[in-house]
Every structure is written in structure tokens, then in C-alpha cells.
Design a protein around this motif. Structure first.
Motif, PDB file in Angstrom:
ATOM      1  N   LYS A 137       0.830  -1.200   0.000  1.00  0.00           N
ATOM      2  CA  LYS A 137       0.000   0.000   0.000  1.00  0.00           C
ATOM      3  C   LYS A 137       0.868   1.256   0.000  1.00  0.00           C
ATOM      4  N   PHE A 138       1.939   1.213   0.799  1.00  0.00           N
ATOM      5  CA  PHE A 138       2.818   2.379   0.871  1.00  0.00           C
ATOM      6  C   PHE A 138       3.472   2.641  -0.480  1.00  0.00           C
ATOM      7  N   ALA A 139       3.903   1.575  -1.164  1.00  0.00           N
ATOM      8  CA  ALA A 139       4.510   1.732  -2.483  1.00  0.00           C
ATOM      9  C   ALA A 139       3.486   2.281  -3.479  1.00  0.00           C
ATOM     10  N   ALA A 140       2.237   1.800  -3.395  1.00  0.00           N
ATOM     11  CA  ALA A 140       1.187   2.306  -4.282  1.00  0.00           C
ATOM     12  C   ALA A 140       0.978   3.804  -4.069  1.00  0.00           C
ATOM     13  N   PHE A 141       0.988   4.227  -2.813  1.00  0.00           N
ATOM     14  CA  PHE A 141       0.871   5.655  -2.519  1.00  0.00           C
ATOM     15  C   PHE A 141       2.050   6.433  -3.094  1.00  0.00           C
ATOM     16  N   ASP A 142       3.245   5.973  -2.826  1.00  0.00           N
ATOM     17  CA  ASP A 142       4.456   6.672  -3.250  1.00  0.00           C
ATOM     18  C   ASP A 142       4.520   6.808  -4.772  1.00  0.00           C
ATOM     19  N   LEU A 143       4.229   5.717  -5.460  1.00  0.00           N
ATOM     20  CA  LEU A 143       4.397   5.683  -6.909  1.00  0.00           C
ATOM     21  C   LEU A 143       3.245   6.313  -7.687  1.00  0.00           C
ATOM     22  N   TYR A 144       2.013   6.049  -7.245  1.00  0.00           N
ATOM     23  CA  TYR A 144       0.872   6.351  -8.100  1.00  0.00           C
ATOM     24  C   TYR A 144      -0.110   7.374  -7.531  1.00  0.00           C
ATOM     25  N   ILE A 145      -0.006   7.687  -6.249  1.00  0.00           N
ATOM     26  CA  ILE A 145      -0.851   8.742  -5.673  1.00  0.00           C
ATOM     27  C   ILE A 145      -0.015   9.998  -5.455  1.00  0.00           C
TER      28      ILE A 145
END
Length: 398
Positions: A137-145
Motif C-alpha cells: 500500500k505504501f509503495a502504491a501511494f508513493d508511486l501512483y498517488i
């Protein structure tokens, strides 16, 4: 050991009257309404202290003993030319606290964000709730949000793929909640929440700040603070970076035993100590908590006793576990702390280590109450009772 309890002030859903019933003797608190970088006046410290101690009796008393935390201004961490006024303000706040008899100060040197979680209400199999950090989830936030510039370089191809799948599985509400959890501020953190745009701007400030530069700035700050702390009899207790690794392109410098060795080699002052946060250090499999409690015993002025369970397939992901059922050998940690106390000069007033239960589960009647994430009453009381039982058992066989 001195049993302490964190209190966030008059707006804390857990009142001082509630805390008295836990059996704790000491309060961990701060002046959360004063902006970072400003002086804590004696009058406001005394007023806060009076709120805690005004109803004391000989049979049931509470003392404000530990500050968590005096925030360190970002200009100090960045080493900016104008940072001296913030260093001076920090020192003056420390002096004012000492005048009021409060001489243990927990602080941290985490850039931009304080302790970070992706989930503030992660449901456990038993129906209770815990805090959780989910690396995907953290990677999704960092990369795409957040869409941090050059973030892709920090992830493998498989991590990029998993982060994308994680994002696609999230609703818009879930994305908004994830963003809020990471950047909008958690109870007890001493920096303001951010919008997504000013969060990006804050990260941009650190684009040229390496681990070595950040460590140099910490040492410069402490070189000015520690001599005054020694004069005042104040003990400083740095909290580890949480989670204890680089993230969002930001360097982290208090994560491992090696980091602590560097810190104490550079600044051997007896006032230079640590907050042994068992859960934070324990979220890294390469940190041996009982050994750290033994090796750095004389430097431990404060301890957060909590544990985490790391995911088997992704060791960077974890949830806050029960105090005695986690990947941290809590009995071993407490045993080492008791041995350290026993080795100290019993004539010193500061030979006891302040401890507190940390990040309790949201359980029973607290599930339907509004509270600070991680700081519900019943879950922490359960943790304190478990810790208290371990201490009593270990002392009985010593």
C-alpha cells in the motif's frame, strides 16, 4: 521501573482520572498546541503539569516525568543557515522544563513525517483492531498517488507490478484514506499535517540531503544541546525512525545498532541516550532487541514496550501485535532492562527506567469510541498489565 502512560492533554479521550485507575505512576506528555520551533514557556508547562497533578493524594499520585516530544524544526534537520534560532528555542524549552522538574525528553530526527502507518484500524482475527504498515500500500501511494519524482528507482520490477495491482484494487475512498493516514498527521506527532502538494514540496527540500548530511545536522544540533542538558541533569532519549529505514526518498539515521554506535562514538555525553522503542526497532529482523537492551542499557532513559508481527513474505510489512505475542522477545527485553537498573547506583534518583505500554489494540468498549489511533485505553491497559506481570515474575526469581 517507572510505569508511565502517554497523555495528549485535555482533549485526550483518556482522562487523567482514567489513568489513575491503571496504576501507572508517571505521565508522558507534551505541549502539543505550541508550534514547532517556538519556546515552551514556564507558565504553560506549569499549567499543564497542574492539570496532571492537581488531584494527587499520597495514595494515588501522578507526576509528569517524561516529555514526548519537543519537536525539532525542519530547518535544523536541513542544516539551514537560519536554524540557530530554532536550536536556541529548543534549548530554552529544555531549560524551562528542567525548572519545572521534568528532566527526561524523548525526541526524534525524522525528516518531514513522524511515525507512519498505512492502516489505523486493521482488523485482527479476534475482532479487535491494530495499527498496520503495509509495504505494498505504501509503495502504491508513493508511486501512483503521490507520484514522487524518480520513485521508480527505489523499487524492483516486481514491486512496481505489485504496487500497481494494489492501487487498482483500491476504491477512491480507500486511496483518500491511505493518503490521509500517511500525510495528514497522527495524534501525538509534533508536525502539522500536509496537503499532497505541500507534502511534495517538503520532500523536495530533502532532494540533496544524504544520510551523511542528515547525521551531520543531528550531531551539530546535539553538540549545542548536550552540554546544557548535562548542566541541567536532563536526559535526552532519541526515538528511532519509524519504520526504521529510508522511505519516500528521505534518509533515516536512527534505525539499527550500527546507527547508535555512530551516534555514541561521536557524542559520548552521558546525557545522550535513547528511547528503546521495542516495536520500532523490532520491525527490522536484523535488530536483536534483548541484545540491544543489554548493550545500550546505560543509554536507555525511556522505553516503549510494544511488539510487532512482520509478514512472512514481506518483512517490511507489519502490524502492532499484543505486547507479549509478537516477533519481539519482550520477556528478554524486560529482563535486560531490569538487569540494567540493578547495575545502576541505587543512590541515584534516576536509576529507574521510565517505561510505557505503546500502541494498544482497540478492543471491547473502545471499538465504538472515538480515540487516538494506537492510544485507546483498554488495549494499553492490557499491555501494561502484561508488562507488569512479566516484571513481577522476573523479580520474584532474581
Amino acid at each position: 521501573m517507572r510505569e508511565a502512560w502517554r497523555w495528549f492533554g485535555p482533549n485526550d479521550p483518556v482522562s487523567i482520572a482514567d489513568i489513575r485507575q491503571t496504576g501507572a505512576t508517571d505521565i508522558v506528555s507534551a505541549l502539543h498546541t505550541i508550534p514547532t520551533g517556538e519556546v515552551w514557556p514556564v507558565e504553560q508547562i506549569q499549567a499543564h503539569k497542574e492539570l496532571i497533578e492537581k488531584d494527587n493524594t499520597p495514595q494515588c499520585s501522578l507526576v509528569w516525568s517524561v516529555v514526548e516530544s519537543i519537536a525539532v524544526h525542519e530547518d535544523i534537520k536541513l542544516g539551514r543557515e537560519n536554524n540557530q534560532r530554532y536550536v536556541d528555542a529548543w534549548i530554552t524549552s529544555m531549560e524551562n522544563l528542567a525548572k519545572c522538574g521534568i528532566k527526561t525528553i524523548c525526541y526524534n530526527f525524522m525528516p518531514v513525517i513522524d511515525w507512519t502507518r498505512t492502516d489505523l484500524k486493521f482488523q485482527l482475527p479476534n475482532g479487535g483492531y491494530a495499527l498496520r504498515f503495509d509495504q505494498q500500500k505504501f509503495a502504491a501511494f508513493d508511486l501512483y498517488i503521490l507520484k514522487r519524482e524518480n520513485a521508480e528507482a527505489d523499487y524492483s520490477d516486481d514491486e512496481l507490478r505489485q504496487a500497481k495491482l494494489t492501487l487498482l484494487a483500491m476504491s477512491e475512498d480507500e486511496k483518500a484514506l491511505l493518503t490521509k493516514n500517511i500525510i495528514a498527521g497522527l495524534p501525538g506527532k509534533m508536525t502539522d499535517g500536509y496537503t499532497i502538494d505541500n507534502f511534495r514540496n517538503m520532500l523536495e527540500n530533502y532532494k540533496d540531503i544524504t544520510k551523511d548530511i542528515l547525521r551531520k545536522n543531528l550531531f551539530s544540533f546535539l553538540a549545542q544541546v548536550l552540554p546544557k542538558a548535562e548542566q541541567l541533569g536532563v536526559k535526552l532519549a532519541i526515538h528511532p525512525d519509524d519504520p526504521p529505514r529510508d522511505m519516500l526518498g528521505l534518509p533515516r539515521i536512527i534505525c539499527t545498532s550500527e546507527d547508535l554506535d555512530i551516534l555514541f562514538s561521536a557524542l559520548p555525553s552521558p546525557a545522550n541516550g535513547i528511547t528503546l522503542c521495542a516495536g520500532t526497532y523490532g520491525s527490522r529482523p536484523d535488530n536483536n532487541l534483548p541484545l540491544m537492551a543489554k548493550v545500550y542499557g546505560s543509554r536507555i532513559h525511556f522505553a516503549h514496550l510494544r511488539g510487532v508481527c512482520r509478514d512472512k513474505n514481506e518483512q517490511r510489512s507489519f502490524y502492532e501485535a499484543e505486547h507479549l505475542s509478537s516477533d519481539v522477545d519482550m520477556v528478554g527485553v524486560i529482563s535486560a532492562l531490569l538487569a540494567e537498573e540493578k547495575s545502576r547506583d541505587v543512590g541515584e534518583t534516576s536509576h529507574e527506567i521510565f517505561i510505557r505500554p505503546d500502541h494498544g489494540h482497540q478492543i471491547l468498549d473502545d471499538i465504538n469510541k472515538q480515540g487516538n489511533p494506537g492510544y485507546s485505553c483498554i488495549g494499553r491497559l492490557k499491555g501494561l498489565a502484561e508488562i507488569r506481570g512479566v516484571i513481577k515474575a522476573l523479580k520474584s526469581v532474581a
